[in-house]
Each structure stands twice: as C-alpha cells, then as structure tokens.
Motif scaffolding. Structure first.
Motif, PDB file in Angstrom:
ATOM      1  N   ALA A  31       6.123  26.251   6.737  1.00  0.00           N
ATOM      2  CA  ALA A  31       5.807  27.545   7.359  1.00  0.00           C
ATOM      3  C   ALA A  31       4.403  27.990   6.965  1.00  0.00           C
ATOM      4  CB  ALA A  31       6.834  28.594   6.962  1.00  0.00           C
ATOM      5  N   ARG A  32       4.010  27.748   5.717  1.00  0.00           N
ATOM      6  CA  ARG A  32       2.643  28.111   5.294  1.00  0.00           C
ATOM      7  C   ARG A  32       1.609  27.309   6.077  1.00  0.00           C
ATOM      8  NH1 ARG A  32       5.387  29.103   0.456  1.00  0.00           N
ATOM      9  NH2 ARG A  32       5.195  27.016  -0.399  1.00  0.00           N
ATOM     10  N   ARG A  33       1.916  26.037   6.349  1.00  0.00           N
ATOM     11  CA  ARG A  33       0.983  25.225   7.148  1.00  0.00           C
ATOM     12  C   ARG A  33       0.835  25.798   8.554  1.00  0.00           C
ATOM     13  NH1 ARG A  33       3.274  21.215   4.064  1.00  0.00           N
ATOM     14  NH2 ARG A  33       4.855  20.646   5.579  1.00  0.00           N
ATOM     15  N   VAL A  34       1.938  26.256   9.131  1.00  0.00           N
ATOM     16  CA  VAL A  34       1.885  26.854  10.467  1.00  0.00           C
ATOM     17  C   VAL A  34       1.104  28.160  10.433  1.00  0.00           C
ATOM     18  CG1 VAL A  34       3.270  27.900  12.313  1.00  0.00           C
ATOM     19  CG2 VAL A  34       3.988  25.737  11.297  1.00  0.00           C
ATOM     20  N   LEU A  35       1.299  28.957   9.402  1.00  0.00           N
ATOM     21  CA  LEU A  35       0.559  30.222   9.283  1.00  0.00           C
ATOM     22  C   LEU A  35      -0.938  29.985   9.137  1.00  0.00           C
ATOM     23  CD1 LEU A  35       2.929  32.239   6.926  1.00  0.00           C
ATOM     24  CD2 LEU A  35       2.504  32.659   9.361  1.00  0.00           C
ATOM     25  N   GLU A  36      -1.302  28.906   8.419  1.00  0.00           N
ATOM     26  CA  GLU A  36      -2.708  28.574   8.216  1.00  0.00           C
ATOM     27  C   GLU A  36      -3.342  27.967   9.463  1.00  0.00           C
ATOM     28  OE1 GLU A  36      -2.519  26.005   4.830  1.00  0.00           O
ATOM     29  OE2 GLU A  36      -1.956  27.635   3.474  1.00  0.00           O
ATOM     30  N   ALA A  37      -2.551  27.269  10.268  1.00  0.00           N
ATOM     31  CA  ALA A  37      -3.065  26.612  11.489  1.00  0.00           C
ATOM     32  C   ALA A  37      -2.084  26.855  12.622  1.00  0.00           C
ATOM     33  CB  ALA A  37      -3.254  25.124  11.234  1.00  0.00           C
ATOM     34  N   PRO A  38      -2.082  28.068  13.199  1.00  0.00           N
ATOM     35  CA  PRO A  38      -1.092  28.411  14.225  1.00  0.00           C
ATOM     36  C   PRO A  38      -1.157  27.545  15.495  1.00  0.00           C
ATOM     37  CG  PRO A  38      -2.593  30.258  13.782  1.00  0.00           C
ATOM     38  CD  PRO A  38      -2.983  29.151  12.882  1.00  0.00           C
ATOM     39  N   ASP A  39      -2.265  26.872  15.701  1.00  0.00           N
ATOM     40  CA  ASP A  39      -2.395  26.029  16.893  1.00  0.00           C
ATOM     41  C   ASP A  39      -1.960  24.587  16.643  1.00  0.00           C
ATOM     42  OD1 ASP A  39      -3.388  28.186  18.336  1.00  0.00           O
ATOM     43  OD2 ASP A  39      -5.457  27.773  17.727  1.00  0.00           O
ATOM     44  N   ASP A  40      -1.542  24.274  15.438  1.00  0.00           N
ATOM     45  CA  ASP A  40      -1.124  22.924  15.094  1.00  0.00           C
ATOM     46  C   ASP A  40       0.289  22.681  15.641  1.00  0.00           C
ATOM     47  OD1 ASP A  40      -0.357  20.509  13.957  1.00  0.00           O
ATOM     48  OD2 ASP A  40      -1.147  20.990  11.967  1.00  0.00           O
ATOM     49  N   VAL A  41       0.355  21.971  16.748  1.00  0.00           N
ATOM     50  CA  VAL A  41       1.625  21.723  17.432  1.00  0.00           C
ATOM     51  C   VAL A  41       2.565  20.886  16.556  1.00  0.00           C
ATOM     52  CG1 VAL A  41       2.668  20.656  19.474  1.00  0.00           C
ATOM     53  CG2 VAL A  41       0.508  21.894  19.670  1.00  0.00           C
ATOM     54  N   ARG A  42       2.007  19.941  15.850  1.00  0.00           N
ATOM     55  CA  ARG A  42       2.837  19.077  15.004  1.00  0.00           C
ATOM     56  C   ARG A  42       3.477  19.879  13.866  1.00  0.00           C
ATOM     57  NH1 ARG A  42       1.208  13.214  12.483  1.00  0.00           N
ATOM     58  NH2 ARG A  42       3.223  12.846  11.533  1.00  0.00           N
ATOM     59  N   ALA A  43       2.717  20.765  13.250  1.00  0.00           N
ATOM     60  CA  ALA A  43       3.256  21.595  12.166  1.00  0.00           C
ATOM     61  C   ALA A  43       4.352  22.516  12.697  1.00  0.00           C
ATOM     62  CB  ALA A  43       2.141  22.412  11.517  1.00  0.00           C
ATOM     63  N   ALA A  44       4.139  23.068  13.880  1.00  0.00           N
ATOM     64  CA  ALA A  44       5.149  23.937  14.492  1.00  0.00           C
ATOM     65  C   ALA A  44       6.410  23.142  14.826  1.00  0.00           C
ATOM     66  CB  ALA A  44       4.589  24.599  15.747  1.00  0.00           C
ATOM     67  N   GLY A  45       6.238  21.917  15.289  1.00  0.00           N
ATOM     68  CA  GLY A  45       7.382  21.060  15.592  1.00  0.00           C
ATOM     69  C   GLY A  45       8.176  20.714  14.343  1.00  0.00           C
ATOM     70  N   THR A  46       7.469  20.455  13.253  1.00  0.00           N
ATOM     71  CA  THR A  46       8.133  20.180  11.974  1.00  0.00           C
ATOM     72  C   THR A  46       8.947  21.385  11.532  1.00  0.00           C
ATOM     73  OG1 THR A  46       6.401  18.641  11.294  1.00  0.00           O
ATOM     74  CG2 THR A  46       7.743  19.613   9.539  1.00  0.00           C
TER      75      THR A  46
END
Length: 158
Positions: A31-46
């Motif tokens: 979740a922290r990775r998604v917050l840091e890079a909201p456009d990262d589709v792979r992080a959101a998918g994870t």
C-alpha cells in the motif's frame, strides 16, 4: 475418526490461515508503494491481489475452528483450559481481522481511509496503523499455534 478430523483441522489451518497471515503482512508495504506511485499499475494490481487473498482465505478459514471443535469433541477436551484459551484467542484474531484489518485494507484499495468519516485519502499513517493491527492478528495466531502444539496438561508427552 479423530485422526482424520485432526488432519483436516491442521491442513485447513496451514492452507487457509497461512496465506492470510502472509498476504496481510505484505499488504501495508504494498500500500505504501501505491501511495508513493499512484500511477504504478503493477503495484496497484499487487495490492488488489493481496486484498483478495486476505478476503477469500479469511472465509475459507472458517473451516479451521469447525474441524477444531469436532476434533476436540472427539478427544473429549472441550473443557480443557488450553483449548478454551485457544478458542478465545481465535475469536479475538477473527475479530481483529474482520473489524480492523480487512476494512482498512478495503479503504486503502479504494483510495480512502478507514480512520474515520470524512478522513482524507490513504496515508502512510494509515498503512502504519494497518501494519500494527496485522501484527496483532499474526501474534494471536502464533499464540494459538503454540497452545495447539504444547497443550498444557496433555498426556502426549509434549
């Protein structure tokens, strides 16, 4: 029959609770990775995958106490202090998961915050609090596991 029930109980605990504890532990950093890079589709998918694992395996985990009660009944240990303590800790772990972990995960997945009505979107603080509740959930399951192995007063020599 007791051996079969015990085997199913242990296998269900490994197969159902194991994935929840691992996925729930991985969720806050994801979740922290998604917050840091909201456009990262792979992080959101994870993040979505980890949340789905937690939800689905939490439901599957219901079979663990069901077979646990059946096993304890066959073993005539339903009144044992170690079992009553295990039941209480299991209920507390389920409550932590359902009331504190999963709703906060959902809020972070949906881009909100479970910290209260009108709260801003997901924050690092929300992930830290989620990690704390996840750690509590994992600690409760570890205590239950130890009680199941040691079983104070057991006649198995453990």
């Amino acid at each position: 029959m007791t051996k079969f029930l015990l085997a199913v109980h242990v296998l269900a605990a490994i197969v159902a609770i194991g994935p929840v504890t691992v996925a729930a532990s991985m969720f806050p950093p994801a979740a922290r990775r998604v917050l840091e890079a909201p456009d990262d589709v792979r992080a959101a998918g994870t993040l979505l995958l980890l949340h789905r694992i937690c939800r689905v395996y939490a439901l599957v985990g219901v079979v663990v106490p069901v077979f646990g009660f059946a096993t304890a009944s066959n073993m005539h240990v339903l009144g044992s202090a170690w079992l009553i303590a295990s039941i209480a800790l299991t209920a507390l772990a389920a409550l932590v998961l359902v009331a504190l972990v999963l709703p906060r995960q959902t809020a972070l997945v949906e881009g909100g915050s479970a910290e209260g009505a009108g709260a801003a979107g997901g924050t690092r603080q929300a992930t830290v609090r989620l990690a704390m509740f996840t750690g509590l959930f994992n600690l409760l399951w570890a205590a239950v596991t130890v009680l199941m192995i040691v079983r104070p007063g057991s006649t198995t020599g453990a």
